[in-house]
Write a protein that holds these residues in place. Structure first.
Motif, PDB file in Angstrom:
ATOM      1  N   LYS A   8       5.080   3.929  -0.392  1.00 50.97           N
ATOM      2  CA  LYS A   8       4.677   4.542   0.886  1.00 50.97           C
ATOM      3  C   LYS A   8       5.846   5.309   1.489  1.00 50.97           C
TER       4      LYS A   8
ATOM      5  N   GLN B  69      -3.447  -9.807  -0.709  1.00 53.47           N
ATOM      6  CA  GLN B  69      -3.646  -9.672   0.742  1.00 53.47           C
ATOM      7  C   GLN B  69      -2.839  -8.493   1.278  1.00 53.47           C
ATOM      8  N   THR B  70      -2.999  -7.340   0.649  1.00 57.29           N
ATOM      9  CA  THR B  70      -2.166  -6.191   0.996  1.00 57.29           C
ATOM     10  C   THR B  70      -2.361  -5.707   2.424  1.00 57.29           C
ATOM     11  N   GLU B  71      -3.509  -5.981   2.992  1.00 59.77           N
ATOM     12  CA  GLU B  71      -3.756  -5.532   4.364  1.00 59.77           C
ATOM     13  C   GLU B  71      -3.187  -6.485   5.402  1.00 59.77           C
ATOM     14  N   SER B  72      -3.100  -7.770   5.046  1.00 58.86           N
ATOM     15  CA  SER B  72      -2.710  -8.747   6.063  1.00 58.86           C
ATOM     16  C   SER B  72      -1.396  -9.465   5.772  1.00 58.86           C
ATOM     17  N   ASN B  73      -0.955  -9.498   4.525  1.00 61.85           N
ATOM     18  CA  ASN B  73       0.263 -10.231   4.189  1.00 61.85           C
ATOM     19  C   ASN B  73       1.447  -9.266   4.163  1.00 61.85           C
ATOM     20  N   THR B  74       2.236  -9.318   5.188  1.00 63.22           N
ATOM     21  CA  THR B  74       3.414  -8.444   5.274  1.00 63.22           C
ATOM     22  C   THR B  74       4.713  -9.235   5.144  1.00 63.22           C
TER      23      THR B  74
ATOM     24  N   ASP C   9      -4.018 -13.452  -4.795  1.00 56.97           N
ATOM     25  CA  ASP C   9      -4.630 -12.546  -3.830  1.00 56.97           C
ATOM     26  C   ASP C   9      -3.484 -11.875  -3.081  1.00 56.97           C
TER      27      ASP C   9
ATOM     28  N   ARG D 241       4.118  -6.204  -3.459  1.00 64.01           N
ATOM     29  CA  ARG D 241       4.032  -5.794  -2.047  1.00 64.01           C
ATOM     30  C   ARG D 241       5.264  -4.991  -1.638  1.00 64.01           C
TER      31      ARG D 241
ATOM     32  N   ARG E  11      -0.428  -4.829  -9.946  1.00 64.37           N
ATOM     33  CA  ARG E  11      -1.408  -5.398  -9.018  1.00 64.37           C
ATOM     34  C   ARG E  11      -2.549  -6.061  -9.783  1.00 64.37           C
TER      35      ARG E  11
END
Length: 170
Positions: free
Chosen positions: A158, A83-88, A81, A151, A72
């Motif tokens: 997880k 964008q771990t919260e928004s890029n899925t 970037d 990602r 990372r």
């Protein structure tokens, strides 16, 4: 003490495939130099600076010793970037694999054989991701592709945590 990034702080090459023993030795050397106890009789400003350097060294070491965090960090240093919260967004093959692993996780909660199989598959996925990231980051400097792989690896981690929490009881 001047260091632009985590690697230069420890005088190491900025690579994914890091020499973990060299990292450990370098961290110990830096930590010894900036340990707040060495500045117990120094001025308040010098003690504060020493604490800041010690905290920076500890955070840099924490990030560099963990392969996923190191990947990372390298991607971010390479201008990606995550964008771990928004890029899925992920490739379709990995999305299909995710669905299969999710189904296996549901079954693994009640079946030790499925649990063992999924645990093995996730371990192999981690190994493959480490190998792929070494190539993408160290050989090709393809930070965008590495970011996509990071990602995916985050998803695997997880899922592995969820699997560990779902370990069947005897």
């Amino acid at each position: 003490m001047v260091a632009d990034d985590h690697f230069s702080l420890f005088d190491l090459p900025a690579r994914f495939d890091v020499d973990v023993q060299a990292l450990e030795r370098a961290w110990r050397a830096v930590a010894a130099q900036v340990h707040p106890d060495r500045y117990a009789t120094a001025s308040p400003a010098e003690r504060r600076v020493a604490m800041q350097w010690a905290a920076r060294a500890n955070e840099a070491y924490r990030q560099l010793r963990d392969p996923l965090l190191r990947a990372r960090y390298l991607c971010e240093q390479g201008g990606v970037d995550l964008q771990t919260e928004s890029n899925t967004a992920m490739n379709s093959a990995f999305l299909m694999q995710q669905m299969q692993w999710r189904e296996m996780l549901d079954d693994a909660r009640h079946d030790p054989a499925v649990f063992a199989t999924l645990e093995t598959e996730l371990g192999e996925a981690r190994r493959q991701m480490r190998d792929t990231l070494a190539t993408l980051l160290d050989e090709r400097q393809d930070y965008a592709a590495a970011g996509a792989k990071v990602r995916e690896w985050m998803f695997v981690e997880k899922l592995a945590q969820e699997l560990a929490a779902a370990r069947p009881t005897d």
